[in-house]
Design a protein around this motif. Structure first.
Motif, PDB file in Angstrom:
ATOM      1  N   UNK A 162       7.727   9.253  17.842  1.00  0.00           N
ATOM      2  CA  UNK A 162       7.761   9.606  16.415  1.00  0.00           C
ATOM      3  C   UNK A 162       6.439   9.383  15.687  1.00  0.00           C
ATOM      4  N   UNK A 163       5.568   8.538  16.219  1.00  0.00           N
ATOM      5  CA  UNK A 163       4.326   8.230  15.521  1.00  0.00           C
ATOM      6  C   UNK A 163       3.453   9.472  15.397  1.00  0.00           C
ATOM      7  N   UNK A 164       2.904   9.673  14.189  1.00  0.00           N
ATOM      8  CA  UNK A 164       2.056  10.829  13.886  1.00  0.00           C
ATOM      9  C   UNK A 164       0.764  10.306  13.260  1.00  0.00           C
ATOM     10  N   UNK A 165      -0.323  10.391  13.994  1.00  0.00           N
ATOM     11  CA  UNK A 165      -1.592   9.809  13.563  1.00  0.00           C
ATOM     12  C   UNK A 165      -2.063  10.374  12.228  1.00  0.00           C
ATOM     13  N   UNK A 166      -2.128  11.688  12.091  1.00  0.00           N
ATOM     14  CA  UNK A 166      -2.663  12.283  10.864  1.00  0.00           C
ATOM     15  C   UNK A 166      -1.810  11.927   9.658  1.00  0.00           C
ATOM     16  N   UNK A 167      -0.497  11.980   9.791  1.00  0.00           N
ATOM     17  CA  UNK A 167       0.373  11.613   8.663  1.00  0.00           C
ATOM     18  C   UNK A 167       0.174  10.150   8.265  1.00  0.00           C
ATOM     19  N   UNK A 168       0.024   9.290   9.248  1.00  0.00           N
ATOM     20  CA  UNK A 168      -0.150   7.864   8.955  1.00  0.00           C
ATOM     21  C   UNK A 168      -1.486   7.608   8.256  1.00  0.00           C
ATOM     22  N   UNK A 169      -2.557   8.150   8.789  1.00  0.00           N
ATOM     23  CA  UNK A 169      -3.877   7.948   8.176  1.00  0.00           C
ATOM     24  C   UNK A 169      -3.923   8.575   6.786  1.00  0.00           C
ATOM     25  N   UNK A 170      -3.382   9.779   6.651  1.00  0.00           N
ATOM     26  CA  UNK A 170      -3.369  10.444   5.339  1.00  0.00           C
ATOM     27  C   UNK A 170      -2.547   9.637   4.334  1.00  0.00           C
ATOM     28  N   UNK A 171      -1.470   9.037   4.786  1.00  0.00           N
ATOM     29  CA  UNK A 171      -0.643   8.213   3.905  1.00  0.00           C
ATOM     30  C   UNK A 171      -1.411   6.992   3.419  1.00  0.00           C
ATOM     31  N   UNK A 172      -2.126   6.347   4.316  1.00  0.00           N
ATOM     32  CA  UNK A 172      -2.911   5.175   3.938  1.00  0.00           C
ATOM     33  C   UNK A 172      -4.011   5.578   2.961  1.00  0.00           C
ATOM     34  N   UNK A 173      -4.665   6.680   3.214  1.00  0.00           N
ATOM     35  CA  UNK A 173      -5.721   7.160   2.312  1.00  0.00           C
ATOM     36  C   UNK A 173      -5.146   7.504   0.933  1.00  0.00           C
ATOM     37  N   UNK A 174      -3.953   8.067   0.912  1.00  0.00           N
ATOM     38  CA  UNK A 174      -3.304   8.403  -0.355  1.00  0.00           C
ATOM     39  C   UNK A 174      -2.940   7.142  -1.133  1.00  0.00           C
ATOM     40  N   UNK A 175      -2.347   6.176  -0.460  1.00  0.00           N
ATOM     41  CA  UNK A 175      -2.006   4.906  -1.114  1.00  0.00           C
ATOM     42  C   UNK A 175      -3.284   4.237  -1.629  1.00  0.00           C
ATOM     43  N   UNK A 176      -4.336   4.256  -0.828  1.00  0.00           N
ATOM     44  CA  UNK A 176      -5.600   3.650  -1.245  1.00  0.00           C
ATOM     45  C   UNK A 176      -6.156   4.324  -2.500  1.00  0.00           C
ATOM     46  N   UNK A 177      -6.048   5.642  -2.564  1.00  0.00           N
ATOM     47  CA  UNK A 177      -6.510   6.380  -3.747  1.00  0.00           C
ATOM     48  C   UNK A 177      -5.812   5.874  -5.014  1.00  0.00           C
ATOM     49  N   UNK A 178      -4.504   5.736  -4.928  1.00  0.00           N
ATOM     50  CA  UNK A 178      -3.756   5.267  -6.094  1.00  0.00           C
ATOM     51  C   UNK A 178      -4.010   3.788  -6.382  1.00  0.00           C
ATOM     52  N   UNK A 179      -4.263   3.012  -5.347  1.00  0.00           N
ATOM     53  CA  UNK A 179      -4.582   1.591  -5.564  1.00  0.00           C
ATOM     54  C   UNK A 179      -5.869   1.432  -6.364  1.00  0.00           C
ATOM     55  N   UNK A 180      -6.818   2.343  -6.168  1.00  0.00           N
ATOM     56  CA  UNK A 180      -8.086   2.267  -6.892  1.00  0.00           C
ATOM     57  C   UNK A 180      -7.885   2.477  -8.394  1.00  0.00           C
ATOM     58  N   UNK A 181      -6.806   3.138  -8.773  1.00  0.00           N
ATOM     59  CA  UNK A 181      -6.497   3.393 -10.186  1.00  0.00           C
ATOM     60  C   UNK A 181      -5.518   2.380 -10.767  1.00  0.00           C
ATOM     61  N   UNK A 182      -4.957   1.550  -9.922  1.00  0.00           N
ATOM     62  CA  UNK A 182      -3.842   0.692 -10.297  1.00  0.00           C
ATOM     63  C   UNK A 182      -4.253  -0.566 -11.052  1.00  0.00           C
ATOM     64  N   UNK A 183      -3.340  -0.990 -11.902  1.00  0.00           N
ATOM     65  CA  UNK A 183      -3.474  -2.271 -12.593  1.00  0.00           C
ATOM     66  C   UNK A 183      -2.465  -3.287 -12.030  1.00  0.00           C
ATOM     67  N   UNK A 184      -1.721  -2.880 -11.018  1.00  0.00           N
ATOM     68  CA  UNK A 184      -0.653  -3.709 -10.453  1.00  0.00           C
ATOM     69  C   UNK A 184      -1.206  -4.737  -9.481  1.00  0.00           C
ATOM     70  N   UNK A 185      -0.493  -5.860  -9.411  1.00  0.00           N
ATOM     71  CA  UNK A 185      -0.883  -6.941  -8.516  1.00  0.00           C
ATOM     72  C   UNK A 185       0.156  -7.210  -7.441  1.00  0.00           C
ATOM     73  N   UNK A 186       1.221  -6.392  -7.412  1.00  0.00           N
ATOM     74  CA  UNK A 186       2.220  -6.500  -6.348  1.00  0.00           C
ATOM     75  C   UNK A 186       2.789  -5.111  -6.078  1.00  0.00           C
ATOM     76  N   UNK A 187       3.422  -4.977  -4.923  1.00  0.00           N
ATOM     77  CA  UNK A 187       3.890  -3.656  -4.511  1.00  0.00           C
ATOM     78  C   UNK A 187       4.966  -3.096  -5.433  1.00  0.00           C
ATOM     79  N   UNK A 188       5.886  -3.924  -5.882  1.00  0.00           N
ATOM     80  CA  UNK A 188       6.966  -3.439  -6.755  1.00  0.00           C
ATOM     81  C   UNK A 188       6.389  -2.814  -8.030  1.00  0.00           C
ATOM     82  N   UNK A 189       5.416  -3.477  -8.631  1.00  0.00           N
ATOM     83  CA  UNK A 189       4.787  -2.921  -9.832  1.00  0.00           C
ATOM     84  C   UNK A 189       3.977  -1.672  -9.496  1.00  0.00           C
ATOM     85  N   UNK A 190       3.315  -1.687  -8.355  1.00  0.00           N
ATOM     86  CA  UNK A 190       2.499  -0.548  -7.925  1.00  0.00           C
ATOM     87  C   UNK A 190       3.352   0.708  -7.771  1.00  0.00           C
ATOM     88  N   UNK A 191       4.479   0.593  -7.090  1.00  0.00           N
ATOM     89  CA  UNK A 191       5.319   1.761  -6.848  1.00  0.00           C
ATOM     90  C   UNK A 191       5.980   2.233  -8.148  1.00  0.00           C
TER      91      UNK A 191
END
Length: 130
Positions: free
Chosen positions: A61-90
């Motif tokens: 089931x592991x898909x390299x491109x989907x996993x890396x793209x997901x991490x890059x997407x989360x990182x993009x939003x983290x750069x804009x975030x004011x949250x200090x925990x995952x619950x607030x981030x999501x």
């Protein structure tokens, strides 16, 4: 469970497979990005999910491109975030949870994302770079 407990349970294989849903994928990315930065997070998350899939599935089931793209997407939003925990981030960025396919669709065409090579190796976006 706190982030360290979550990460430890996932990496050890004791995290219940039935709970490893899309939000848990996002949390895994967030925790690793918080601790290690993008490059190391990609390495650790890919290895962890491959191991989890081998332990609790058939290893297909592991898909390299989907996993890396997901991490890059989360990182993009983290750069804009004011949250200090995952619950607030999501909560701050519900699109990550509710419209993730559309977010990836801004970067990848269907054909590239589902090219068999994308499962085995990271393929850069064909529509919009990260």
């Amino acid at each position: 469970m706190n982030d360290l407990e979550f990460l430890t349970a996932f990496e050890s294989g004791s995290f219940p497979p039935s709970l490893f849903d899309h939000e848990a994928h996002l949390r895994l990315a967030w925790v690793n990005l918080t601790q290690y930065g993008e490059e190391k997070a990609i390495e650790k998350v890919c290895r962890s999910i491959k191991n989890f899939d081998a332990l609790h599935g058939d290893g297909s089931k592991f898909h390299t491109t989907l996993t890396v793209a997901s991490i890059k997407t989360v990182n993009h939003f983290m750069q804009k975030s004011k949250s200090h925990n995952f619950a607030d981030f999501i909560q701050e960025f519900p699109r990550l949870k509710n419209s993730f396919k559309e977010l990836l669709g801004q970067h990848y065409g269907f054909e590239l994302l589902f090219d068999p090579r994308a499962k085995e190796a990271y393929l850069a976006p064909d529509l919009l770079p990260f």
